[in-house]
Design a protein around this motif. Structure first.
Motif, PDB file in Angstrom:
ATOM      1  N   LEU A 436       0.826  -1.291  -0.158  1.00 18.76           N
ATOM      2  CA  LEU A 436      -0.158  -0.063  -0.001  1.00 18.76           C
ATOM      3  C   LEU A 436       0.866   1.274  -0.074  1.00 18.76           C
ATOM      4  N   LYS A 437       1.841   1.241   0.833  1.00 15.42           N
ATOM      5  CA  LYS A 437       2.696   2.621   0.834  1.00 15.42           C
ATOM      6  C   LYS A 437       3.532   2.633  -0.102  1.00 15.42           C
ATOM      7  N   PHE A 438       4.152   1.620  -0.817  1.00 14.78           N
ATOM      8  CA  PHE A 438       4.903   1.832  -2.134  1.00 14.78           C
ATOM      9  C   PHE A 438       4.034   2.524  -3.413  1.00 14.78           C
ATOM     10  N   ASN A 439       2.915   1.641  -3.333  1.00 13.21           N
ATOM     11  CA  ASN A 439       1.982   2.042  -4.620  1.00 13.21           C
ATOM     12  C   ASN A 439       1.378   3.346  -4.584  1.00 13.21           C
ATOM     13  N   SER A 440       1.256   3.850  -3.659  1.00 13.35           N
ATOM     14  CA  SER A 440       0.381   5.058  -3.314  1.00 13.35           C
ATOM     15  C   SER A 440       1.421   6.238  -3.642  1.00 13.35           C
ATOM     16  N   SER A 441       2.753   5.847  -3.815  1.00 14.08           N
ATOM     17  CA  SER A 441       3.686   6.882  -3.694  1.00 14.08           C
ATOM     18  C   SER A 441       3.585   7.679  -5.241  1.00 14.08           C
ATOM     19  N   SER A 442       2.818   7.383  -6.233  1.00 13.18           N
ATOM     20  CA  SER A 442       2.796   8.077  -7.293  1.00 13.18           C
ATOM     21  C   SER A 442       1.330   7.490  -7.991  1.00 13.18           C
ATOM     22  N   TYR A 443       0.924   8.423  -8.991  1.00 17.68           N
ATOM     23  CA  TYR A 443      -0.304   8.396  -9.594  1.00 17.68           C
ATOM     24  C   TYR A 443      -0.130   7.416 -10.662  1.00 17.68           C
ATOM     25  N   GLU A 444       0.920   7.038 -11.261  1.00 18.27           N
ATOM     26  CA  GLU A 444       1.085   5.908 -12.243  1.00 18.27           C
ATOM     27  C   GLU A 444       1.049   4.708 -11.753  1.00 18.27           C
ATOM     28  N   LEU A 445       1.551   4.439 -10.499  1.00 22.72           N
ATOM     29  CA  LEU A 445       1.510   3.240  -9.831  1.00 22.72           C
ATOM     30  C   LEU A 445       0.009   2.978  -9.373  1.00 22.72           C
ATOM     31  N   VAL A 446      -0.886   3.773  -8.856  1.00 19.86           N
ATOM     32  CA  VAL A 446      -2.012   3.524  -8.491  1.00 19.86           C
ATOM     33  C   VAL A 446      -2.898   3.215  -9.587  1.00 19.86           C
ATOM     34  N   GLU A 447      -2.571   3.965 -10.899  1.00 20.63           N
ATOM     35  CA  GLU A 447      -3.393   3.883 -11.988  1.00 20.63           C
ATOM     36  C   GLU A 447      -3.072   2.149 -12.466  1.00 20.63           C
TER      37      GLU A 447
END
Length: 476
Positions: A436-447
């Motif tokens: 959760l912490k890693f992928n919420s660090s950028s919009y591209e990872l969230v998408e």
């Protein structure tokens, strides 16, 4: 274009476009987007465009406004006025009246022109029926009628206040006469009439006689200003979709709907709808009867307003969607709790449209991140969620991960905070929290992560795309 004057004349000829040679299908489509005045000017360009002017599809939709089919006339007291040109209107209806399938009457401040047009069209229809009932004449193919009354009579200098006035008298008589002359009518929309109860009692008499089996969609928004249930709605046995204001519903009407084939009941509140304090919700016992008789019925609660307005809760109703379309209405804790308590077993769609114009807190403890997650977890059949408020990227990941049936998550990207501000829950493993912490660090990872969970290319919506967003409330 550079032209050499020394060259022969035949080599200096210009290259003209070949718009006049477009196929009829494209020309009809182009002409259908033009106003009547623009269509006339386009028809003067060439012979082919003049012929296109009379094609049936061009006149499939007819929009009546204040200056439609009018001429200027000088009034000694008011100056130059636009009055309906009876000769032009008669010629127009005789020429293209049989091609009209969709008639839209927009809010008109010149009531005289509106009254005269409705009477002229009704007269032509009645003459064709009397002289030759088998002949297709003016208005014989109309399937859709939308009439909107300009109930707000405020001046341009005082746009904030609201002065409501309703129609009635001869104008209402002309409208009833017109509606009774469309035997093929499938869709009828009457918006903001603001009638007195004694006038609303006979509003749909003519429609019931001619269209009781053909009408499929009916919209009665603010037919009256005060509470009054329009029982005529229960006569349309094949009605599929009904849009109605809460003050025009009642226990008796809701029970009548149980005997119809109605599938979608939209309870709509707009800016001019009576405040919720003066409207009583339908009793739970009535909704229970409807559930047993019409098991496929779905109720949709909608609020469309430029000012703050709360929804009229229909406890016990089979509510499938709750949608707010207002820049001044945000998600409230008590509203979300009521939504979960009343409709968690059946809710499919929840959301707020429009760009917010209210203060949105930045702190996690003051935002609605936790409340949205509770909504998704509690409403197990929720498939569509629209969020316009400020949330974090970690909340977006949790919503997509926690929603059992969530498929359409529309998030306004300009309000999303790029941060993982959720404290670690005892239910989460160290591996999950690290993800959760890693992928919420950028919009591209969230998408990227949300796209993998939903199975299609998911993106945050920019404000332009968010304003154009259309939610399908019938897809469940």
């Amino acid at each position: 274009m550079f032209i050499d004057i020394d060259q022969p004349k035949e080599k200096c000829e210009k290259n003209y476009s070949r718009w006049n040679e477009l196929p009829d299908l494209l020309l009809e489509k182009v002409f259908s987007y033009l106003t009547i005045k623009e269509r006339y000017y386009a028809s003067c360009v060439c012979r082919n465009w003049h012929r296109t002017f009379y094609l049936p599809y061009v006149w499939r939709q007819f929009i009546l406004e204040d200056h439609t089919l009018t001429r200027s006339k000088f009034n000694y007291y008011l100056g130059w006025q636009y009055v309906l040109d009876h000769l032009r209107t008669s010629l127009c209806l005789q020429t293209i009246g049989k091609n009209i399938k969709k008639l839209i009457i927009k809010p008109m401040l010149n009531f005289s022109n509106l009254y005269e047009f409705m009477n002229i069209m009704s007269w032509f229809i009645e003459q064709h029926v009397e002289n030759d009932p088998m002949k297709m004449g003016v208005g014989s193919n109309i399937l859709y009628l939308k009439f909107t009354f300009p109930c707000n009579m405020t001046t341009r200098d005082d746009i904030e206040s609201v002065r409501l006035f309703g129609t009635g008298g001869k104008l209402l008589a002309g409208l009833k006469r017109l509606m009774g002359n469309f035997p093929k009518l499938q869709t009828l929309e009457l918006i903001d009439l603001m009638l007195e109860p004694c006038e609303a009692q006979f509003l749909l008499d003519e429609v019931c006689q001619t269209c009781c089996l053909t009408l499929r969609k009916l919209s009665l928004i603010n037919v009256t200003k005060t509470p009054y249930q329009v029982l005529h709605v229960g006569v349309f046995l094949n009605l599929f979709e009904l849009h109605i204001s809460p003050q025009n519903l009642g226990d008796d009407l809701v029970e009548l709907l149980g005997f119809t084939h109605l599938k979608h009941l939209h309870i709509v509140q707009n800016r001019y709808t009576t405040d919720e304090g003066f409207v009583k919700p339908i009793m739970s016992a009535s909704w229970k009867k409807v559930r047993s008789m019409n098991k496929g019925l779905g109720v949709h609660l909608e609020v469309e307003s430029n000012k703050f307005k709360t929804v009229v809760w229909q406890e016990g109703a089979p509510v499938r969607s709750i949608l707010y379309d207002s820049p001044h209405i945000g998600a409230k804790v008590d509203v979300l709790m009521n939504t979960i308590d009343y409709f968690k077993q059946e809710l499919r769609t929840y959301g707020h449209l429009n760009i917010p114009r209210f203060h949105m807190p930045k702190q996690f403890c003051e935002r609605n991140d936790e409340n949205f997650l509770m909504l998704v977890r509690s409403c197990k059949f929720l498939s569509t969620l629209v969020i316009t408020e400020k949330i974090s990227t970690s909340t977006v990941l949790l919503l997509a991960y926690s929603g059992r049936n969530l498929k359409w998550l529309h998030v306004r990207g300009n309000a999303v905070v790029q941060k993982c501000d959720w404290p670690k829950s005892p239910e989460w493993s160290e591996e999950f929290y690290s993800w959760l912490k890693f992928n919420s660090s950028s919009y591209e990872l969230v998408e990227k992560e949300v796209s993998q969970m939903f199975g299609y290319n998911w993106k945050f919506l920019r404000d332009k795309a968010f304003k154009m967003l259309e939610v399908n409330l019938h897809d469940y």
